[in-house]
Design an enzyme around this catalytic site. Structure first.
Site, mmCIF file in Angstrom:
data_model
loop_
_atom_site.group_PDB
_atom_site.id
_atom_site.type_symbol
_atom_site.label_atom_id
_atom_site.label_comp_id
_atom_site.label_asym_id
_atom_site.label_seq_id
_atom_site.Cartn_x
_atom_site.Cartn_y
_atom_site.Cartn_z
ATOM 1 N N GLU A 117 1.579 0.249 -4.930
ATOM 2 C CA GLU A 117 1.084 1.518 -5.439
ATOM 3 C C GLU A 117 2.276 2.468 -5.535
ATOM 4 O OE1 GLU A 117 -3.394 2.184 -3.840
ATOM 5 O OE2 GLU A 117 -1.861 2.326 -2.293
ATOM 6 N N ASP A 129 0.842 -1.175 0.000
ATOM 7 C CA ASP A 129 0.000 0.000 0.000
ATOM 8 C C ASP A 129 0.893 1.246 0.000
ATOM 9 O OD1 ASP A 129 -2.796 1.010 0.412
ATOM 10 O OD2 ASP A 129 -1.824 1.929 2.150
#
Ligand code: CA
Length: 676
Positions: A380, A351
């Site tokens: 990400e 994340d």
């Protein structure tokens, strides 16, 4: 996690100058002047004869360990002072068999006593994760765990990821699953919807995906595990205990052993059924920095701070951890190694990976390679807010070339297909937005370098960022933002339902024929809706759940996704492993038609049995005529059928010469006749 608007990111990246220096991993002292501990015994380690605590807390004046008979309330059995030991650590050895006793630590700094807390390395906890538990890990192994083996994986190019929230998978009554919302849901075979369609793990096998990506399943804060009879929902991007499974997904969150055993049963069942398991990991921030075990044991160390001495907030969740600091880096790497070895995890999705530094991410890859080089890593490649970490050190999409064996999500192809994430009503290519063809082409070649791409016309990137297609996650939707159906509904006002279902097929037909690693948002194969909600992180089951009734209602869409996956798996031309191969075999047609593009994959690419393959994507609402290269061509796929033996053999049409007609809202794949 939400992301900052890509054009803002681009402006920041444009200011990037030189790539520079790295921090040594063998340093003796942290940047804060603390000694670095290099041992591998941090935390609580159990044997039948003794239990040993070792905690790194270099600034503490005193630490007390309290032993309890329960994970919540109950009685304190005893308390002990830890002794200062080497390199900023504190040590305590408790004699005897301490299995299943609960504990807390409490540290004093000068005159100030902090709260009781589990240590950050805790491997087991009581309900709601407020006390640690002394665990005999070998006793948590399900039968046959030592024989658990990963399904084979020849290379990352073979991966097709299916991203699911653990509760959404089984919670609806139509799942036919007994352990609704639990880890054990994944262990139930033979489950059916009321209409008789396969659900649960059998559905995954039928669909043909290779990896299940689980939204956070480590212990997170926002579900009260003592009130599981009441409606509660959260995605779980609010970490509390990184090395412990979430309690609400177990059948008994009070007994620290149960969640561990049931998590392992889940992994074991998926492996037995040929599916690998990916964890979504959220090391970039914690739920509440002030009360976190990091801050209770080493105040001011593990987080990035602003010049004003506040928690920096690059995560937009109130704080951000500092992976570039020696002991945070060590924590992350050891935590990942622990999940990979103790729980047999096959991949990790990071994340807000842009908040981690490049050096840490490369060390993660290096260390996990020592365990298993088929563990897949991706993240990400952005942040959610401003961070003090210099841009050139961030594990951003734009810096992907410096990330060795780690992939990033391509928001370029995602938003080219579906439309921008920050404007739900703005269409993408799939629902008729013009001038996105170049961005789709950039996605087809998985963000690599290709002479036929005009990078100035690509939506978010002005240059190739992937050195290999295996560094690109190709997708159109995930848990964030509207799901595919809702985006189609909100951007295609003039569409009839049939058109919208065609677009539901086209969007992921582009994904599954493009290069890179394919990623699907769970449930799109059965036309999942979130009823227009674009940020459902804490919304009820009624919004988030997979409704398995849909599988029979949208059987045609399910079958199409299944056939697309089979087509990709049967044809290595769609999953080349190097940029050089893509350059050699893929050439785009100069069709010059709006909402339309095409390309040829030539010369038995990646040892495909098909010599020449033509792919068209038609996002127009009308049938579109297009020229074909010389030769006779056999149609193998449109929105209506996929048949690898060719339409002609099925009596569905003639072989195509010189021209063909691509249906509205449709992919078309043709193969040279000699290859069929
Ligand atoms: Ca929890």
């Amino acid at each position: 996690m939400r992301l900052i608007k890509p054009f803002v990111l681009l402006m920041i990246i444009a200011t990037l100058e030189t790539m520079n220096g790295c921090q040594s991993t063998t340093e003796k002292e942290t940047t804060d002047g603390y000694p670095v501990y290099h041992g591998n015994d941090l935390g609580v380690n159990y044997t039948r004869n003794k239990t040993t605590f070792r905690i790194w807390a270099p600034s503490a004046s005193e630490i007390i360990v309290r032993i309890y008979d329960q994970g919540i309330e109950g009685n304190m059995i005893e308390s002990h002072n830890m002794k200062a030991d080497k390199d900023g650590t504190w040590k305590l050895e408790l004699k005897g068999d301490r299995k299943n006793q609960y504990y807390t630590l409490q540290a004093r700094f000068g005159d100030e006593w902090k709260n009781e807390t589990p240590d950050m390395y805790a491997k087991a906890v009581g309900v709601n994760g407020n006390r640690g538990m002394i665990v005999d890990l070998s006793s948590t192994n399900p039968d046959g765990w030592e024989k658990d083996t990963k399904p084979p994986l020849a290379g990352f190019s073979d991966i097709i990821i299916w991203e699911i929230h653990l509760r959404d998978f089984s919670i609806h009554s139509s799942s036919g699953i007994t352990n609704k919302g639990k880890y054990l849901a994944f262990t139930e075979e033979g489950t059916l919807s009321p209409e008789g369609e396969k659900t649960g793990i059998d559905h995954l096998k039928e669909l043909g995906i290779t990896h299940v990506h689980l939204l956070p399943v480590f212990d997170f804060a926002t579900i009260d595990e003592t009130r599981l009879n009441e409606p509660q929902f959260n995605w779980g991007y609010d970490p509390k205990n990184y090395n412990v499974p979430e309690g609400s997904y177990s059948t008994d969150p009070y007994d620290g052993n149960v969640r561990i055993r049931e998590f392992k049963q889940m992994v074991q069942a998926l492996h037995k059924n040929g599916i690998r398991v990916i964890m979504d990991v959220v090391y970039n921030h914690v739920f509440d920095a002030v009360v976190s075990s990091f801050e209770q044991l080493v105040p001011g160390y593990y987080f990035r701070m602003t010049d004003e001495g506040k928690f920096s907030d690059g995560s937009a969740c109130g704080n951000e951890t500092a992976s570039e600091k020696a002991m945070m880096r060590k924590f992350m790497i050891e935590s990942l190694k622990y999940w990979a070895t103790e729980y047999h995890i096959d991949g990790f999705r990071f994340d807000l990976m842009g908040l981690h530094d490049i050096e840490t991410m490369n060390l993660v890859r290096e260390e996990l390679n020592k365990i298993d080089s088929t563990i897949f890593l991706y993240g990400e490649g952005w942040t959610a807010g401003e961070s003090p970490l210099p841009i050139e050190k961030r594990a951003l999409k734009a810096n992907a070339a410096q990330l060795d064996g780690i992939a990033v999500f391509s928001d370029d192809i995602r938003d080219a297909i579906r439309g921008p994430w920050w404007e739900q009503d703005t269409p993408g290519f799939m629902t008729g937005h013009l001038n996105l063809e170049e961005s789709i082409k950039f996605g087809v070649i998985a963000s690599t370098s290709h002479p036929q791409i005009d990078y100035n016309k690509v939506n978010y990137s002005d240059k190739p960022y992937a050195t290999s297609p295996l560094q690109t996650i190709t997708y159109v939707t995930c848990h964030d933002n509207p799901c595919l159906w809702d985006k189609i509904v909100s951007t295609c006002n003039k569409c009839k339902k049939k058109d919208m279902l065609d677009i539901q097929k086209l969007a992921n037909a582009i994904v599954l024929t493009s290069q890179g690693v394919s990623f699907l948002h769970a449930g799109e194969e059965i036309v999942r809706t979130k009823k227009g909600e674009d940020n459902s992180y804490n919304l009820p089951d009624s919004i988030n759940q997979l409704v398995w009734h849909n599988k029979s209602i949208y059987k045609d869409v399910f079958s199409y996704y299944k056939e697309l996956i089979a087509l990709r798996m049967n044809h290595p031309a769609f999953r080349m492993s190097t940029a050089e191969m893509i350059n050699r075999h893929i050439s785009f047609f100069d069709t010059d038609k709006p909402l339309f593009l095409g390309y040829q994959i030539s010369d038995n690419a990646n040892s495909d049995k098909w010599k020449d393959i033509i792919v068209f994507y038609n996002a127009n609402s009308k049938i579109t005529e297009v020229d074909l290269p010389d030769g006779e061509w056999v149609i193998v796929a449109t929105k209506d059928f996929i048949t690898e033996e060719g339409f002609t053999a099925k009596g569905l049409g003639k072989d195509q010469i010189k021209k063909t007609m691509v249906p509205a809202h449709s992919i078309m794949i043709l193969v040279d006749k000699a290859s069929i």
